[in-house]
Scaffold this active site. Structure first.
Site, PDB file in Angstrom:
ATOM      1  N   LYS A  52       1.112  -1.455   0.097  1.00 34.87           N
ATOM      2  CA  LYS A  52       0.238   0.304  -0.241  1.00 34.87           C
ATOM      3  C   LYS A  52       1.088   1.386   0.400  1.00 34.87           C
ATOM      4  CE  LYS A  52      -4.242  -1.983   1.630  1.00 34.87           C
ATOM      5  NZ  LYS A  52      -4.317  -3.135   2.822  1.00 34.87           N
ATOM      6  N   GLN A  96      -5.393  -1.589   9.257  1.00 39.10           N
ATOM      7  CA  GLN A  96      -5.200  -3.222   8.719  1.00 39.10           C
ATOM      8  C   GLN A  96      -5.801  -5.107   8.942  1.00 39.10           C
ATOM      9  OE1 GLN A  96      -3.835  -3.773   5.634  1.00 39.10           O
ATOM     10  NE2 GLN A  96      -4.116  -6.215   5.484  1.00 39.10           N
ATOM     11  N   ASP A 119     -12.047   1.979   2.958  1.00 35.52           N
ATOM     12  CA  ASP A 119     -11.932  -0.078   3.106  1.00 35.52           C
ATOM     13  C   ASP A 119     -13.024   0.295   2.267  1.00 35.52           C
ATOM     14  OD1 ASP A 119     -10.229  -1.362   2.761  1.00 35.52           O
ATOM     15  OD2 ASP A 119     -10.274  -1.096   5.337  1.00 35.52           O
TER      16      ASP A 119
END
Ligand code: GUN
Length: 283
Positions: A52, A96, A119
């Site tokens: 990322k 995460q 997300d």
């Protein structure tokens, strides 16, 4: 049979995002910024976080990385999220997953401001997705939709079967296919006669996390087969599709690795830019 090249399509998406960021910041406005939080040091998660960061650098997004000890109390993580929620120079916040067992993932997800939830995990954004007015797109399902679009596979009126019902992939995947007028069936571990249902699929999305579970005899001739699975078997990465037998039947198929995987991060970059544009009232 054609193999859908996720690596190439993801590179194209990221190049477009880089161009857009260049235009957005040409007048001296700050760059978009994504904060990534990793709790603990699970090797797979560390790899995702590193990828990322690399993608952010490539497209021109400022990336902030917060590495918390695996034993850090939940309250500390929530405190950090609160701090980032209030920081006007941060556009996206990503924790995460999975988080260590002593931390409640639901509480973490709901603590992230829905305006920075790149997300699209927060209940508010999930609700927006299912009512047809999404702001942030769930990254992996959005990546699948982009692969279909770039390959010229239309969804409207097609029988779409999703195998797997996770909050990260299966459920939001069904929402995006439905929004494109697909006729959607969601299968899962308790589904009876799975093969009978998968054989009806014009578009099959395998997201059950079981290596090689969908075999060629379970799919329709000429189907589009999308593999979201990433399973480590020995020292090899394999998908949820048994690639060789499925490839014999498919018109389009995604490989593992190099299919859906690279798309997830490309979509995360796009969501971060969307968040940035919302913050500066550009959309
Ligand atoms: N773990 C596996 N996939 C994802 C994802 O898309 N987002 C986050 N935050 N964690 C993940």
């Amino acid at each position: 049979m054609k193999i859908i090249d996720g690596k190439a399509i993801s590179a194209k998406c990221k190049a477009e995002t880089a161009e857009e960021i260049k235009a957005l910041t040409a007048d001296g406005r700050r760059a978009p910024c994504l904060a990534v939080i990793l709790v603990g040091d699970a090797p797979a998660s560390a790899v995702y976080v590193r990828n990322k960061k690399r993608a952010c650098e490539l497209v021109g997004i400022t990336s902030l990385e917060y590495l918390l000890d695996k034993d850090e109390p939940e309250a500390k993580l929530l405190e950090l999220i609160d701090f980032l929620n209030k920081d006007e120079s941060v556009d996206g916040i990503l924790v995460q997953m999975p988080v260590p067992k002593h931390i409640d993932p639901e509480r973490v997800i709901e603590a992230i401001s829905p305006d920075k939830d790149v997300d699209a995990f927060h209940a508010y954004n999930v609700g927006k997705l299912f009512t047809g007015a999404p702001r942030f797109m769930p990254c992996t399902p959005a990546g699948v939709m982009r692969l279909l679009k770039e390959s010229g596979v239309s969804v409207s009126g097609k029988n779409c079967v999703v195998v797997g019902r996770s909050n990260i992939v299966g459920k939001p995947m069904s929402a995006l296919l439905l929004a494109e007028d697909g006729t959607v069936t969601v299968c899962h571990s308790r589904t009876k006669n799975l093969a009978e249902i998968t054989k009806t699929a014009d578009i099959l999305v395998a997201a059950c996390g079981r290596p090689n579970m969908i075999t060629g005899d379970m799919v329709k001739e000429g189907a589009t087969l999308i593999d979201v699975g990433i399973n480590r078997v020995g020292d090899k990465l394999v998908g949820d599709l048994d690639f060789d037998s499925c490839a014999e039947k498919a018109e389009y198929i995604t490989p593992v690795p190099g299919g859906v995987g690279p798309m997830t991060i490309a979509m995360l970059m796009e969501n971060t830019v969307t968040s940035y544009k919302m913050r500066f009232n550009l959309i």
